[in-house]
Design a protein around this motif. Structure first.
Motif, PDB file in Angstrom:
ATOM      1  N   GLU A  61      23.237  33.860 -24.457  1.00  0.00           N
ATOM      2  CA  GLU A  61      24.077  35.015 -24.137  1.00  0.00           C
ATOM      3  C   GLU A  61      23.591  35.749 -22.892  1.00  0.00           C
ATOM      4  O   GLU A  61      24.390  36.301 -22.148  1.00  0.00           O
ATOM      5  N   GLU A  62      22.296  35.771 -22.682  1.00  0.00           N
ATOM      6  CA  GLU A  62      21.742  36.483 -21.532  1.00  0.00           C
ATOM      7  C   GLU A  62      21.764  35.640 -20.262  1.00  0.00           C
ATOM      8  O   GLU A  62      21.480  36.141 -19.185  1.00  0.00           O
ATOM      9  N   ARG A  63      22.054  34.345 -20.390  1.00  0.00           N
ATOM     10  CA  ARG A  63      22.020  33.450 -19.230  1.00  0.00           C
ATOM     11  C   ARG A  63      23.349  32.713 -19.043  1.00  0.00           C
ATOM     12  O   ARG A  63      23.386  31.534 -18.725  1.00  0.00           O
ATOM     13  N   TYR A  94      18.351  40.627 -29.680  1.00  0.00           N
ATOM     14  CA  TYR A  94      18.219  39.305 -29.078  1.00  0.00           C
ATOM     15  C   TYR A  94      18.476  38.197 -30.097  1.00  0.00           C
ATOM     16  O   TYR A  94      18.940  37.123 -29.744  1.00  0.00           O
ATOM     17  N   GLY A  95      18.137  38.434 -31.343  1.00  0.00           N
ATOM     18  CA  GLY A  95      18.412  37.463 -32.399  1.00  0.00           C
ATOM     19  C   GLY A  95      17.607  36.180 -32.299  1.00  0.00           C
ATOM     20  O   GLY A  95      18.079  35.124 -32.717  1.00  0.00           O
ATOM     21  N   VAL A  96      16.408  36.241 -31.726  1.00  0.00           N
ATOM     22  CA  VAL A  96      15.549  35.061 -31.631  1.00  0.00           C
ATOM     23  C   VAL A  96      14.178  35.407 -32.189  1.00  0.00           C
ATOM     24  O   VAL A  96      13.855  36.575 -32.393  1.00  0.00           O
ATOM     25  N   SER A  97      13.378  34.383 -32.408  1.00  0.00           N
ATOM     26  CA  SER A  97      12.019  34.586 -32.887  1.00  0.00           C
ATOM     27  C   SER A  97      11.215  35.386 -31.875  1.00  0.00           C
ATOM     28  O   SER A  97      11.404  35.253 -30.665  1.00  0.00           O
TER      29      SER A  97
END
Length: 161
Positions: A61-63, A94-97
């Motif tokens: 989403e950010e890239r 961010y929804g990531v580890s």
């Protein structure tokens, strides 16, 4: 063939084998030095501030566009799992580890040791003759660029100095 000559031939073969091993070992050391040339070992401690690299696979989403920033931060290191893996204080949006490899992190340089507080103890901050310009210190919402960080650093440095 007498037993004495057999031992002598085996000794020569063993010596040649050991020489070959040493050659291989020296060559491997040369390859390692060449492969690691230009690399430096970076170790972060809990409390340090870092930039994170936004890889396309991990942050789709950010890239979405080539024009979007490739990094974000600063974020604080919460835990050092080992020399290569760190747990970062990452917002849940961010929804990531929150665990990152050291290759995805770069130090956030604020001009001094980021873990220490350089304000004097017992001093009243309001009695300072300098006024804090709140607009110049306010961080923008969204990804923070290096230009924003530089502006922020300059504002804080002028206030502290």
């Amino acid at each position: 063939m007498p037993a004495n000559e057999l031992v002598h031939v085996d000794g020569k073969r063993k010596a040649e084998f050991v020489k070959q091993l040493h050659k291989i070992e020296r060559r491997t050391e040369q390859y390692v030095r060449a492969a690691n040339k230009g690399w430096k070992r970076v170790v972060f401690e809990p409390g340090d501030w870092v930039w994170i690299h936004l890889r396309k696979k991990r942050f789709p989403e950010e890239r979405k566009s080539k024009l979007q920033s490739r990094g974000d931060g600063p974020f604080q290191v919460l835990e050092r799992i080992n020399d290569n893996v760190y747990k970062i204080h990452l917002p849940s949006e961010y929804g990531v580890s929150a665990s990152f490899n050291v290759t995805d992190l770069s130090p956030f340089d604020i001009g001094h040791d980021s873990r220490t507080n350089h304000l004097e103890k017992g001093r009243d901050d309001t009695s300072s003759s300098k006024k804090l310009d709140v607009e110049s210190i306010e961080l923008p919402s969204g990804p923070i660029t290096r230009a924003h960080v530089k502006k922020f650093q300059d504002a804080v440095a002028s206030y502290i100095a």
